[in-house]
Scaffold this active site. Structure first.
Site, PDB file in Angstrom:
ATOM      1  N   HIS A   1      -1.209   7.396   7.043  1.00  0.00           N
ATOM      2  CA  HIS A   1      -0.824   6.119   7.644  1.00  0.00           C
ATOM      3  C   HIS A   1      -1.770   5.814   8.789  1.00  0.00           C
ATOM      4  O   HIS A   1      -2.026   6.670   9.634  1.00  0.00           O
ATOM      5  CB  HIS A   1       0.609   6.173   8.167  1.00  0.00           C
ATOM      6  CG  HIS A   1       1.040   4.933   8.899  1.00  0.00           C
ATOM      7  ND1 HIS A   1       0.922   4.816  10.265  1.00  0.00           N
ATOM      8  CD2 HIS A   1       1.546   3.761   8.459  1.00  0.00           C
ATOM      9  CE1 HIS A   1       1.371   3.623  10.641  1.00  0.00           C
ATOM     10  NE2 HIS A   1       1.749   2.961   9.559  1.00  0.00           N
TER      11      HIS A   1
ATOM     12  N   HIS B   1      -1.344   0.684   7.512  1.00  0.00           N
ATOM     13  CA  HIS B   1      -1.848   0.754   6.139  1.00  0.00           C
ATOM     14  C   HIS B   1      -1.732   2.185   5.630  1.00  0.00           C
ATOM     15  O   HIS B   1      -1.921   3.128   6.398  1.00  0.00           O
ATOM     16  CB  HIS B   1      -3.306   0.288   6.100  1.00  0.00           C
ATOM     17  CG  HIS B   1      -3.941   0.387   4.752  1.00  0.00           C
ATOM     18  ND1 HIS B   1      -3.444  -0.280   3.655  1.00  0.00           N
ATOM     19  CD2 HIS B   1      -5.016   1.095   4.306  1.00  0.00           C
ATOM     20  CE1 HIS B   1      -4.188  -0.001   2.599  1.00  0.00           C
ATOM     21  NE2 HIS B   1      -5.144   0.822   2.960  1.00  0.00           N
TER      22      HIS B   1
ATOM     23  N   CYS C   1       0.826  -1.203   0.000  1.00  0.00           N
ATOM     24  CA  CYS C   1       0.000   0.000   0.000  1.00  0.00           C
ATOM     25  C   CYS C   1       0.866   1.261   0.000  1.00  0.00           C
ATOM     26  O   CYS C   1       0.445   2.300  -0.493  1.00  0.00           O
ATOM     27  CB  CYS C   1      -0.953  -0.009   1.196  1.00  0.00           C
ATOM     28  SG  CYS C   1      -0.168  -0.411   2.773  1.00  0.00           S
TER      29      CYS C   1
END
Length: 1053
Positions: free
Chosen positions: A581, A589, A166
């Site tokens: 974040h 993620h 990601c």
């Protein structure tokens, strides 16, 4: 005592998760009441098989998705580390917590502290479970149906997460949406002399990576897929990071490496194209700037110029981006930097050249020495959508220093005023002096109202007690001391906690006690003087505090506007992307919010998902301080350099290039091949589904034949046996599932945040309150907020009923029990896990829901009210889409939405005036849409072209004519009647005109349908399928649709 034993049972149940009462009692008996031994006994017995409900409760990630590994609040530095597998540490932490709880219980007797005991334990267990989840590599699985992976027209392309990538998606999407950067990558051609490079450069990975990056960007431009696979580019990067698949990379680390590779790749190309000249590297010109360091080192002044790319900023201790920048621009002690006799060391940074793309790294991680691990800083940090960099430029050095000095002086004065303001008792956990004077005035003017406590004492005393029947005189209380107590009767140990008052104390209570505080003796003269003084002092204090508040507000405003003059607003940078974040320091993620300047909206890029967003959602997820999500990297672009985000135009035609037209020939071919593969995949899927349907049909026919044969055999056998078969057992009715299905994610998130805010406000206003009382206070605050919305007189575009179901209920006078249960359901959301306080309130709310008896709330009525609200939302969506399509002049598509919105709204309004929307407004646009279609169909008929004539009559037969009975059914609607007559007159006017025989024949065939006066609705289209909208998106779109209406109609046409 029994109460103490019950406390221990509750404590053991909560900590160990054991619900078996007999097992808990056995543990207490085995341990002789020793809590630590009881926990050890239960842990050894049950720890090997975790409780299902505990596993569910501590689940910190979304089910089936390992991306979300945020744990909650940070662990306390004084807590034993339970993230390992050592059971001894776990038992020792539980024992220590229980021992501390037991000591608190013995000292205070307050059992509410039990809830706080397990908070640290719960956080540790949650951290432990989350750490186990972090070992798994997360990757997306594709839908087997390729049509689910088909890109919608003009929708941005997402990036597939191929295993903790990601971070890659967030950065690449941010750079791809810089159109100048996109053009540079797409049109990059590797150096022709690449084979002649030195071996160490040739083996470098940047050229293969550039090739894969070009391919990836070309797919993001022209692919027919909803998302594309970046695996090839990621594989090249993994070697550079020397990482394992299960590690997630740091955004700043990746961005640094990416820019280094891009710089090297473009440098080789630039050197090849400009032999003998100093080459210009477009990556350097795009992302790198310069600043001048001015300072003093060991008493010696110095100045030097340095280049920078991403500019790092510390977050801890600062409230907004400007404070971070101010701190980053000044290092060390520089108070006397500008004097001639400076002996201190320090330096200032002044930007001499800013890059077109200015990137800030927000340092949100720090190393915790006590725990020996990094921790994330969740502090709130605000940043603007437009950032003016003038105050940090070297050309403004002198004026900035003057302004900084002025701000420093103002802040010193502000500190003095704030201290004076606090001395009046204002601020948290203080007693305002004005209120104290008011209370004193109320006390002085109160009249004593006395009552005898004898009745209370008699009713409070235990049966058979020896309480004195008459209390002693007041003077006896002073004469007798503790030495007189032997004459007082004693109470058995089992009854010591039962009476409210001890007998010795009861025998000496004064005969007359006031019901509320009041002076015993005060003369009228004393009262008059005292009231005059207190009133005057209170007025003086209020005036002083009001003046102080005004001065403080003005100083704050002056500081805020210090750099707002035009001379300091000449270097504007607009926020382009925010990289977010979510999680903790070692796992989490990433996703990105990116601004689309052409559509003027924020978009959220979350791996394969690309959705519309808003500034409000960005603020909620990026500022930090509320959840585990916060901005980690900010990308600003120079607002005076539009080439960064401008689309490319064809030099010959002047048309804007889009899609395939943007790509160079080699990439066009690459994308074309990939799209052909995807189309082939869809064709194979369709063929497979057709074959499967045929097979299922044949199987069904075979099964039917077999069933018929079996039935015939059964009839024959039954006739032969003549024995009646036993009746089949009837299935027990199942409880209807209601309110258990989770609502859409955005709605749940929206409600959870409202709930958490209510809980936080209640906790701030009522400190030290029990969980149950805090729940009651939070529900009252939430209801009061919604009541204000319900009572507010707003414009049609601001319909608060769409924001919350309770507003709808209040305006329509729903029963109180229905609203109470609905609010309780809101606070009982299992996902309400912002912190331990919210979790505890969620538990209490769920317990209260379970205690509600069937006769207390009529569930049929409850379901009816909720169904009415769902119908109201659906009606709103029909109306909104209909209005949007009408304004776009898409009358054919708009008609069905407006027709069904009117019909459903009419049903709602039949139950009450506030159940639906303005029926006249919907009727007007329904009527106008039909009139527009009628005019369009008539124009097509007048053209005489066969195709257009047939198209016009088709519009009338399929759309207009079926809707006419809807306008005629209510004879009170005069405007609808007039509209129908206008439509009929338009077509009847052709009867007297000369036209071709074929047109005359078609008109003769059509007119009877149009002139039919029946109000019977014979055939009608099915209602359009509605997309799902979150509450936030529905409110925003409905507001825009209503606000864009030119006027509320008053006439018929």
């Amino acid at each position: 005592s029994l109460q103490h034993q019950q406390t221990l049972l509750n404590q053991l149940r909560e900590v160990t998760g054991t619900t078996d009462v007999q097992l808990l009692q056995q543990a207490l008996q085995v341990s002789n009441g020793d809590l630590a031994e009881a926990v050890a006994f239960l842990t050894e017995k049950n720890a090997k098989v975790p409780q299902q409900d505990e596993a569910t409760y501590y689940q910190t990630a979304q089910i089936g998705n390992d991306r979300y590994i945020s744990v909650g609040s940070q662990a306390d530095t004084n807590v034993i580390d339970l993230t390992g597998d050592d059971k001894d540490d776990l038992q020792r932490a539980i024992a220590l917590s229980l021992e501390e709880s037991n000591r608190a219980f013995r000292e205070t007797g307050i059992t509410d502290e039990e809830q706080a005991i397990s908070r640290v334990l719960e956080a540790s267990i949650a951290e432990n479970k989350a750490s186990l989840k972090r070992t798994h590599t997360e990757a997306w699985s594709d839908s087997p149906n390729p049509h689910d992976r088909k890109r919608q027209e003009n929708c941005p392309v997402g990036l597939k997460n191929v295993g903790n990538t990601c971070w890659f998606s967030a950065v690449i999407q941010s750079l791809f949406n810089l159109l100048e950067f996109q053009r540079l990558v797409l049109h990059y051609a590797p150096p022709a002399c690449a084979q002649d490079l030195p071996r160490n450069q040739k083996e470098h990975s940047n050229l293969p990576f550039m090739r894969e990056l070009r391919h990836l960007f070309s797919l993001m431009v022209g692919s027919k897929r909803k998302y594309v696979d970046p695996s090839r580019a990621v594989e090249i990067l993994k070697d550079a990071f020397k990482s394992t698949d299960s590690q997630q990379q740091d955004v700043s680390e990746f961005t640094h490496k990416l820019l280094d590779w891009l710089e090297d790749a473009f440098q080789m190309k630039a050197e090849e194209e400009r032999e003998g000249e100093k080459p210009k590297n477009p990556m350097v010109e795009l992302f790198y700037g310069r600043f001048q360091a001015v300072g003093v080192l060991e008493g010696k002044k110095f100045e030097n110029t340095e280049m920078f790319g991403q500019y790092p900023l510390q977050v801890n201790g600062f409230k907004d981006l400007h404070e971070c920048l101010e701190a980053a621009m000044i290092e060390g002690e520089i108070e006397s930097l500008h004097s001639e006799n400076s002996a201190k060391s320090g330096q200032e940074h002044w930007f001499t050249e800013l890059p077109p793309v200015l990137t800030f790294e927000l340092s949100r991680f720090e190393f915790n020495q006590a725990l020996g691990r990094p921790e994330k800083i969740h502090n709130k940090l605000e940043f603007p959508s437009m950032l003016y960099m003038d105050r940090y430029m070297d050309k403004n050095r002198d004026i900035t220093r003057i302004k900084r000095e002025e701000i420093r002086r103002l802040k010193e004065h502000l500190t003095v005023l704030q201290q004076r303001y606090l001395s009046y008792g204002s601020g948290p956990k203080r007693f305002p002096l004005a209120d104290v004077l008011q209370y004193a005035m109320e006390f002085a003017s109160s009249k004593p109202v006395c009552t005898s406590p004898v009745e209370d004492i008699d009713t409070a005393a235990p049966p058979g007690g020896t309480t004195a029947s008459q209390p002693a005189p007041r003077h006896a209380f002073a004469e007798q001391g503790p030495s007189c107590s032997p004459e007082a009767p004693t109470t058995p140990p089992s009854q010591q906690r039962a009476p409210i008052h001890k007998p010795f104390t009861q025998s000496r209570i004064p005969p007359d006690l006031p019901m509320h505080p009041a002076p015993r003796h005060i003369t009228e003269e004393e009262l008059r003087v005292l009231e005059g003084c207190l009133h005057r002092w209170r007025s003086e204090v209020e005036n002083d505090t009001r003046d102080l508040q005004g001065s403080i507000t003005r100083l704050h405003r002056t500081i805020e506007l210090m750099y707002s003059d035009k001379s300091m607003m000449q270097v504007p940078y607009r926020l382009h992307a925010v990289l977010v974040h979510e999680g903790q320091a070692n796992a989490g993620h990433y996703w990105a919010y990116i601004y689309n300047p052409h559509h003027r909206r924020w978009m959220k890029y979350n791996d394969i998902s690309v959705t519309k967003s808003s500034w409000e959602e960005l603020v909620r997820d990026s500022f930090g301080g509320y959840r585990n999500a916060s901005a980690y990297c900010l990308m600003y672009i120079n607002d005076k350099k539009p080439f960064l985000i401008e689309e490319e135009f064809d030099k010959e035609t002047g048309q804007m290039l889009s899609g395939f037209d943007k790509l160079p020939p080699d990439l066009k071919e690459y994308v074309k091949e990939d799209n052909q593969l995807f189309e082939k995949e869809m064709e194979e899927w369709d063929a497979q589904q057709i074959r499967k349907a045929q097979q299922d049909k044949l199987a069904a026919m075979a099964a039917a034949a077999a069933a018929a044969s079996a039935a015939a055999a059964a009839v024959t056998q039954q006739a032969a046996s003549q024995e009646p078969s036993p009746p089949e057992p009837t299935a027990l009715p199942q409880d209807p599932e209601y309110m258990e299905q989770p609502s859409p994610t955005d709605d749940s998130k929206h409600l959870q945040e409202d709930t958490a805010r209510a809980i936080s406000r209640a906790a701030a206003e009522h400190e030290g309150m029990s969980t149950e009382a805090l729940l009651s206070a939070a529900i009252k605050l939430e209801y009061a907020r919604l009541l204000r919305f319900a009572q507010e007189d707003t414009a049609p575009e601001n319909d608060y009923r769409l924001q919350h179901i309770i507003v709808y209920f209040i305006q329509n006078q729903a029963p109180k029990k229905i609203m109470e249960r609905t609010l309780l359901k809101q606070f009982a959301d299992r996902n309400l896990g912002f912190d331990e306080r919210c979790k505890n309130i969620m538990k209490v709310a769920r317990a209260k829901l379970e205690l509600i008896k069937p006769d207390e709330v009529n569930m049929e009525e409850y379901e009816m009210w909720h169904q009415d609200y769902r119908n109201f939302r659906e009606t709103t969506i029909y109306l909104m889409i209909g209005l949007e399509l009408f304004q776009k002049r898409s009358y054919v598509e708009a008609l069905m939405y407006l027709i069904y919105s009117y019909q459903y709204n009419k049903e709602l309004l039949s139950k009450g005036p506030y159940r639906g929307h303005d029926d006249e407004l919907i009727a007007h646009y329904r009527r106008e849409c039909l009139l527009k279609l009628n005019e369009h169909a008539a124009a097509l008929f007048e053209s005489g072209d066969d195709q257009e004539v047939n198209s016009g009559l088709s519009i009338m037969n399929e759309l207009v004519v079926p809707c006419i009975p809807l306008l005629l059914v209510d004879e009170m609607e005069e405007k609808d009647m007039v509209a129908v007559e206008d439509m009929r007159n338009r077509w009847c006017s052709y009867l007297g005109q000369e036209m071709e025989s074929r047109l005359q024949e078609k008109l003769t065939d059509f007119l009877p349908k149009l002139l039919d006066c029946s109000t019977e609705i014979r055939s009608f289209r099915e209602p359009p399928k509605l997309p799902s909208y979150s509450t936030l998106e529905l409110c925003e779109r409905f507001s825009r649709a209503m606000a864009s209406l030119s006027r509320i109609p008053a006439d018929g046409r």
